[in-house]
Design an enzyme around this catalytic site. Structure first.
Site, short mmCIF file in Angstrom:
data_model
loop_
_atom_site.label_atom_id
_atom_site.label_comp_id
_atom_site.label_asym_id
_atom_site.label_seq_id
_atom_site.Cartn_x
_atom_site.Cartn_y
_atom_site.Cartn_z
N GLU A 327 -6.14 32.38 -19.06
CA GLU A 327 -4.89 31.64 -18.82
C GLU A 327 -4.20 32.08 -17.55
O GLU A 327 -3.42 31.34 -16.97
CB GLU A 327 -3.93 31.80 -20.01
CG GLU A 327 -4.15 30.77 -21.10
CD GLU A 327 -3.00 30.68 -22.11
OE1 GLU A 327 -2.08 31.51 -22.07
OE2 GLU A 327 -3.06 29.78 -22.95
N HIS A 348 -28.59 41.46 -30.45
CA HIS A 348 -29.56 40.67 -31.21
C HIS A 348 -29.27 39.18 -31.13
O HIS A 348 -29.83 38.40 -31.89
CB HIS A 348 -29.58 41.15 -32.67
CG HIS A 348 -30.03 42.57 -32.79
ND1 HIS A 348 -31.29 42.93 -33.21
CD2 HIS A 348 -29.40 43.73 -32.49
CE1 HIS A 348 -31.40 44.26 -33.18
NE2 HIS A 348 -30.26 44.76 -32.75
N LYS A 463 -0.97 19.30 -25.17
CA LYS A 463 0.23 19.22 -26.02
C LYS A 463 0.91 17.86 -25.85
O LYS A 463 1.33 17.24 -26.83
CB LYS A 463 1.23 20.31 -25.63
CG LYS A 463 0.83 21.70 -26.04
CD LYS A 463 2.01 22.64 -25.81
CE LYS A 463 1.58 24.07 -25.72
NZ LYS A 463 2.59 24.94 -25.15
#
Ligand code: PA5
Length: 472
Positions: A327, A348, A463
């Site tokens: 950010e 792994h 938003k």
């Protein structure tokens, strides 16, 4: 316990091919110093309470920098009346009143608290007895999504226990939909639980405010709601402290205190990092060294920054850093890609790609030197079909050390760059250092490359659309 500082060792990036040289890092010193000076000057603006921020600096959320020192000084002088004293008292009150606490928040209002729980508390914190938690409540995180089923399951869980529970609701803006919706729903549930109790002679619904601690800005929707609710303590996210830089404000300190963590030690660790940052030149300053290495490698096309955490307790700290870097510097079509891995687990799964994939990854190991608990050894067994008797004397810490050394050797042999961050142990003091180091490094790098590390204009787009869709 000695106040040891964490270390940064960049030697694994000094490679004959695909790396950088010590001379290149040294040559960057002057620019790193300038960037540090700018960061110190930014912090001074906030320390001097300068209200007029120069336009070219906007937004400037440099208030995080001096915050640990300021909170500690306030506590030493004013004790119970200081912000820290009040946080401790409110957290103790809630902890003694409830068996579980739900911490609501998202992004910077959530990830630091989660990192603290995973790093500093019992691995099975919510499962162990209350006595093993030091009498503190179980902790659940919500308001960090809008997952219907997850919230229903949490409500069921809380209802199924015959005990009281409380809420710590955290939102700087006070208007984040994920957190606000979860708060409204859980508040309703909490009131219902209290009125059921009242019918049986227990707490009344009007007492709900005693079970809620809000952390928010000086004004805004959550602030107003908390006042109407009658909350006794409303803790403030100070001006000039952005969400992802707020872990060492009430945002991280309130949940940490509810967990029973030593928040003074947390701040002391951060203050020690501040002192180191101020007082050492680029050749000895671990913040500047870290920035220098990341920056030079990125210029060579190493645009993925892997934070390779060793052990199980630092994944959430890594995710906290993912947000901080993404950010802050993921702007103007630039910014490295952060990636947290947990080793040996991810050897792994991702290990193959890190060993032989595209040469675009700088691996920074995050290593804890000493386990906090007693050492477990492999031990001798009559059933030696697994062939482990030859390792009988080795502890799991020995196996971890061999895995770290062996992995880095394999990377080095293929000219794959690595660097090491070492925490002497995992506790509040070292976590405080780590948080502060990474926040300082992020803003120094922003100043070095001319990207404003504060603000997150890109987050607004979703938003805006979401709210428009919901209201059409
Ligand atoms: O770093 C940031 O500012 C964001 O990640 C915020 O923390 C996040 O969006 C939550 O915002 P708020 O605390 O206002 O609810």
């Amino acid at each position: 316990m000695a106040d040891e500082l964490m270390t940064y060792d960049p030697r694994g990036v000094f490679l004959p091919e695909h790396g950088i040289s010590p001379a290149e890092l040294a040559a960057l010193g002057e620019r790193l110093d300038d960037a540090r000076d700018e960061v110190l000057a930014d912090a001074q603006l906030w320390a001097d309470a300068v209200k007029e921020i120069p336009a070219e600096k906007e937004p400037l959320d440099a208030g995080f920098h001096e915050l640990p020192d300021r909170l500690l000084a306030d506590y030493r002088t004013h004790r119970a009346n200081s912000e820290l004293g009040q946080i401790k008292a409110a957290a103790d009150r809630l902890a003694s009143a409830v068996g579980s606490a739900v911490v609501l928040g998202i992004g910077g209002s959530y990830m630091g608290a989660r990192a603290l729980l995973e790093a500093c508390c019992h691995q099975y914190y919510n499962e162990v007895t209350a006595a093993m938690r030091g009498g503190r409540p179980r902790i659940y995180f919500e308001g960090n999504n809008v997952d219907n089923d997850a919230l229903v399951d949490l409500e069921q869980l809380l209802k199924s226990r015959e005990e009281r529970w409380g809420i710590v609701v955290i939102s700087k803006s006070g208007g984040t939909l994920e957190t606000a919706a979860a708060f409204r729903i859980l508040l309703r549930e909490l009131k219902e639980a209290l009125s059921r109790e009242a019918a049986g002679g227990g707490a009344a619904e009007r007492e709900v405010a005693k079970f809620v601690i809000p952390v928010t800005g000086k004004s805004g929707k959550l602030f107003e709601l908390s006042k109407s609710l009658g909350c006794r303590d409303i803790f403030e996210v100070p001006d000039g402290v952005g969400g992802r830089f707020s872990v060492l404000s009430a945002v991280g300190l309130v949940p940490a205190a509810v967990m029973g963590l030593d928040i003074e030690r947390l701040l002391a660790g951060a203050a020690a990092m501040n002192e180191h940052f101020r007082n050492h030149g680029p050749d000895k300053n671990i913040v500047l060294q870290y920035v220098g290495v990341c920056h030079l490698m990125e210029e060579r096309g190493y645009t993925t920054r892997v934070l390779s955490t060793w052990g199980k307790r630092l994944e959430a700290a890594g995710l906290w850093y993912d947000q901080l870097l993404a950010e802050s510097l993921g702007k103007q079509e630039r910014g490295a890609l952060p990636l947290t891995v947990v080793n040996t687990r991810d050897l792994h799964s991702r290990g193959q790609q890190h060993q032989e994939g595209r040469r675009d990854k700088l691996i920074t190991n995050l290593i804890v030197e000493h386990p906090s608990r007693e050492l477990l050894h492999v031990g001798k067994s009559d059933l030696n079909q697994d062939g482990l008797n030859e390792l009988a004397g080795k502890s799991l810490a020995d196996i971890m050390a061999a895995a770290i050394e062996g992995t880095n050797q394999a990377y080095r042999e293929d000219n794959r760059p690595t660097a090491d961050i070492r925490l002497p142990r995992l506790d509040e003091y070292t976590l405080g250092q780590f948080f502060q180091m990474m926040m300082l490094a992020t803003v120094v790098e922003g100043r070095l490359i001319g990207i404003n590390p504060y603000g997150q204009p890109g987050v607004e787009a979703y938003k805006k659309n979401m709210n428009a869709i919901l209201r059409r």
